[in-house]
Design an enzyme around this catalytic site. Sequence first.
Site, short mmCIF file in Angstrom:
data_model
loop_
_atom_site.label_atom_id
_atom_site.label_comp_id
_atom_site.label_asym_id
_atom_site.label_seq_id
_atom_site.Cartn_x
_atom_site.Cartn_y
_atom_site.Cartn_z
CE LYS A 1 -4.48 0.81 0.07
NZ LYS A 1 -5.57 -0.06 -0.42
P1 NAD Z 1 -13.06 7.43 -2.78
O1 NAD Z 1 -12.06 8.48 -2.50
O2 NAD Z 1 -13.50 7.23 -4.18
O3 NAD Z 1 -14.35 7.65 -1.87
C1 NAD Z 1 -14.31 7.74 -0.48
C2 NAD Z 1 -15.69 8.17 0.00
O4 NAD Z 1 -15.73 8.12 1.42
C3 NAD Z 1 -16.05 9.60 -0.41
O5 NAD Z 1 -17.42 9.64 -0.77
C4 NAD Z 1 -15.81 10.38 0.88
O6 NAD Z 1 -16.57 11.58 0.95
C5 NAD Z 1 -16.26 9.37 1.88
N1 NAD Z 1 -15.77 9.62 3.24
C6 NAD Z 1 -14.52 9.97 3.64
N2 NAD Z 1 -14.49 10.13 4.96
C7 NAD Z 1 -15.74 9.86 5.41
C8 NAD Z 1 -16.36 9.85 6.68
N3 NAD Z 1 -15.66 10.15 7.79
N4 NAD Z 1 -17.66 9.53 6.76
C9 NAD Z 1 -18.37 9.22 5.64
N5 NAD Z 1 -17.86 9.22 4.43
C10 NAD Z 1 -16.56 9.54 4.32
O7 NAD Z 1 -12.44 6.06 -2.19
P2 NAD Z 1 -12.81 4.59 -2.58
O8 NAD Z 1 -11.85 4.12 -3.62
O9 NAD Z 1 -14.27 4.48 -2.81
O10 NAD Z 1 -12.40 3.82 -1.24
C11 NAD Z 1 -13.28 3.72 -0.13
C12 NAD Z 1 -12.83 2.59 0.78
O11 NAD Z 1 -12.79 1.36 0.03
C13 NAD Z 1 -11.43 2.73 1.35
O12 NAD Z 1 -11.38 2.12 2.61
C14 NAD Z 1 -10.55 1.95 0.37
O13 NAD Z 1 -9.34 1.52 0.95
C15 NAD Z 1 -11.49 0.79 0.10
N6 NAD Z 1 -11.22 0.07 -1.14
C16 NAD Z 1 -11.18 0.71 -2.35
C17 NAD Z 1 -10.96 -0.02 -3.50
C18 NAD Z 1 -10.98 0.61 -4.85
O14 NAD Z 1 -10.92 -0.15 -5.86
N7 NAD Z 1 -11.08 1.90 -4.99
C19 NAD Z 1 -10.75 -1.41 -3.41
C20 NAD Z 1 -10.81 -2.03 -2.17
C21 NAD Z 1 -11.06 -1.27 -1.04
#
Ligand code: NAD
Length: 445
Positions: A135
Amino acid sequence: MPRIAKIVTPEIRYKSIHNAPEKHPSSPAFSPQTNPWQQALQTLDLVTDHMKLEPWIHERLARPKRTLTVSIPVKMDDDSIKTFEGYRVHHNLDRGPAKGGIRYHPDVSMDEVKALAFWMTMKCAVMNLPYGGAKGGIICDPRTLSDKEMERLTRRFTAELGIFIGPERDIPAPDVNTNPQIMAWMMDTYSMNVGHTAPGVVTGKPIDIGGSEGRREATGYGVVVVTQEACRILGIDLKTACVAVQGFGNVGANAARIFHKLGARVVGVSDKDGGVYDPQGIDIEDLRLFKKNKPSIAGYPKGRPIGNTDLLALDCDILVPCALEGQLTQDNAPQVKARLIVEGANGPTTPQADKIFKQNGIMVIPDILANAGGVTASYFEWVQDIQSFFWRAEDVNERLTQLMRRAFTEVCGISKRDHIDMRLAAYVLATERVAQALRIRGIYP
Ligand code: NAD
């Protein structure tokens, strides 16, 4: 306090070794309950106990293989020079090259990146993908950076990571606040430095430069596939089920859209700045249109505004946290009414909250299984790049569905066999695969 030598039995020795959180100048003040690396180690201790894992294997997994901290000087638009701090962690590489996303966020820290890299090792192993876990991240607030500043920050970070990354060594992907355009800049910078185009150095790229059909939606898609499997077990009909989704980024918005398309009632959605509640169900396509070119869904006029705390406690069948780690804690877990929690985010549930869910009979599909659709589609993208032979979206989704279902069935089997919850079962499956690779490869020299 001076350390006092204690006689410890081999069975418990591993527990006392890594208790101190890594002190790092930029780390936010995590409490032991919310420090993600401490949480990862607690999980490792649990699975070690359950499996009676050899102490040396525990020791290997309780330390990342290597960590890199870089300073990143960036020329800002006003000609000043600002220096950012970035990290990349390789947790374990015994099953293959390192794989894991890049996060841009003000709260990024070495401990967070270490935990996320550990979870990637486990996630890749649960899915039986030939990867180890990594990561990376930069401490920054993307909202305060222009597009040009983001590009310069990304390119310089990629150059600094040059000693770590490569199609056969370490393959980054998008995570919080990073996207296909950022992956394109990373791919281009790496390619310029090695002197040839290297599409396989990152995944989650735009399709025009070697990205895969279906990758962008894959994490949300996988969340829905495992939810369907869990609903079958719990006797929940997804077509009439109520769903609440925290986070409306890549994972949350895609999961909400697919739930909505399948007929489920998405009654609540929230993001960093606010949320919306409608017991009749939110029109997710309309909400996505509203959010287009806006940073948040806050202010969406159809439905009642709702805060994050209320969202987690909504009267619903399925709760899908898709934001950040440490959202479901011992303070708010007793208020959760959902029967099923599907962890779209990494590490959204603290171990204390997990215990409460167990006591309350709430099934939790753990992150290392629930959100593994992203890394699985990334694996497909990497395979396509290596072969220079590209698949149709239908092929990607069909293979993704197959692998998600296979992993779900395997985890479920261990859960039933050992009378343990799905999280521990997923870790047993993953840890056994990583441990076996360690045993077979042995210790060099
Ligand atoms: P992103 O940046 O596209 O979206 C994150 C979202 O979370 C946004 O809508 C943001 O406003 C919201 N957010 C942030 N802090 C918050 C809070 N305190 N309360 C409520 N909402 C909040 O990110 P993403 O890629 O969607 O990733 C989200 C999660 O999924 C992370 O934990 C990431 O590690 C995990 N993840 C992502 C992927 C991927 O392919 N993008 C894969 C596996 C896991």
